[in-house]
Design an enzyme around this catalytic site. Structure first.
Site, short mmCIF file in Angstrom:
data_model
loop_
_atom_site.label_atom_id
_atom_site.label_comp_id
_atom_site.label_asym_id
_atom_site.label_seq_id
_atom_site.Cartn_x
_atom_site.Cartn_y
_atom_site.Cartn_z
N ASP A 84 1.47 0.50 8.98
CA ASP A 84 1.22 0.75 7.56
C ASP A 84 1.79 -0.41 6.74
O ASP A 84 2.95 -0.78 6.90
CB ASP A 84 1.92 2.07 7.19
N ASP A 106 -1.52 -6.01 4.58
CA ASP A 106 -1.48 -5.89 3.12
C ASP A 106 -1.13 -7.24 2.52
O ASP A 106 0.03 -7.60 2.37
CB ASP A 106 -0.45 -4.83 2.71
N HIS A 179 2.48 4.98 -4.67
CA HIS A 179 3.33 5.59 -3.66
C HIS A 179 4.44 6.39 -4.33
O HIS A 179 4.99 5.97 -5.35
CB HIS A 179 3.93 4.52 -2.75
N HIS A 207 -4.25 5.44 -0.49
CA HIS A 207 -2.80 5.43 -0.30
C HIS A 207 -2.16 6.30 -1.38
O HIS A 207 -2.80 6.68 -2.35
CB HIS A 207 -2.28 3.99 -0.42
N ASN A 229 -3.37 8.75 3.07
CA ASN A 229 -2.01 8.45 3.53
C ASN A 229 -1.00 9.36 2.85
O ASN A 229 -0.94 9.42 1.62
CB ASN A 229 -1.65 7.01 3.18
#
Ligand code: 13P
Length: 283
Positions: A84, A106, A179, A207, A229
């Site tokens: 991840d 990423d 997040h 995400h 996610n």
């Protein structure tokens, strides 16, 4: 059954559901996730951040742990071991060599040309080994971006260029999620998910799956999200249950009992997410 993410996400795209990606922190979490997904017949992506890899000892330890648990627990649903937010080509290569079946590179903090250059390098290493690659366009940040409304939504044309020039398998476009836990409601751009799905024809990844209202998640899946996610909500479920257990049982000191006291709350949360995503009975 250990697999990469290609088939499971293509099936999710065809049948209009999403595969859960749950982040792990240790052996016990991996076990609870595998058991809950087996019980609900759901494919699963075991997501491992670089921080979690370091915490557990290294990529080889993680890959072997997941593979061994799948064998020992007789897990038959498809399981992918996924890096991840890989921050570098080297990090992706290390995980691939260790036995991961899928990596996210990423490079979203770089400009488009550099993002493409880095992602291409990962794809060139991964694809001959049958490892799937996810990349990010726009930047999916944390709560500070949500609070200050400074979310960098993905640019549609950039998404098309990244996909066509790199040949990635899945794309995580920034569409308004962050997040961690939201203060207030996230502004998820369903229209943007829909447009990028039509432009790229790839299974898309959302995400920051914790704390997004269920109806928004359902609409995201209809629009093209095939992988969700989830990390923070599992952490909350586990830590709340453990905190309560320790308060009720102040004399307990066996770490197995303490860690396990969060298992049923976690499994319940996993089941709810599987039902929300519609991945139950798909394996
Ligand atoms: P949350 O912690 O918000 O669930 O996000 C998880 C994630 O996107 C991992 O890549």
């Amino acid at each position: 059954m250990i697999v990469n993410t290609k088939e499971m996400l293509e099936q999710a795209k065809r049948e209009h559901y999403a595969v859960p990606h749950f982040n792990i922190n240790n052996l016990e979490w991996t076990r609870y996730i595998l058991e809950a997904c087996q019980e609900n017949k759901s494919p699963v992506i075991i997501g491992v951040s670089e921080g979690a890899i370091q915490y557990m000892g290294g990529a080889l330890t993680v890959a072997n742990m997941v593979r061994s648990l799948v064998q020992d627990l007789a897990i038959t649903v498809p399981v992918a071991i996924h890096l991840d937010h890989g921050s570098s080509v080297e990090s992706c290569k290390t995980c691939i060599d260790a036995g991961f079946t899928s990596v996210m590179i990423d490079a979203s903090k770089y400009d488009l040309a550099e993002n493409i250059r880095i992602v291409k390098e990962v794809v060139a290493y991964a694809h001959p080994k049958d490892i799937t690659v996810e990349a990010e366009i726009g930047h999916i940040g944390g709560m500070e971006d949500h609070v200050s409304s400074s979310i960098a939504y993905a640019d549609q044309n950039d998404a098309i260029r990244l996909v066509t020039e790199t040949k990635i398998d899945t794309l995580a476009p920034a569409v308004g999620s962050v997040h961690g836990i939201y203060k207030g409601l996230p502004n998820i751009r369903i229209d943007l998910i829909n447009d990028i799905k039509h432009d790229t024809a790839l299974p898309l990844v959302l995400h920051g799956g914790s704390g997004i209202p269920d109806d928004i998640i359902r609409n995201s899946i209809i629009a093209g999200i095939c992988k969700l996610n989830i990390n923070t909500e599992l952490q909350l479920a586990w830590s709340q249950a453990v905190r309560q257990y320790l308060q009720e049982q102040p004399d307990i000191y066996d770490p197995r009992k303490i860690i396990k006291s969060g298992a049923s709350a976690m499994k319940q949360m996993i089941k709810e997410k599987i039902l929300l995503l519609g991945s139950n009975d798909k394996a």
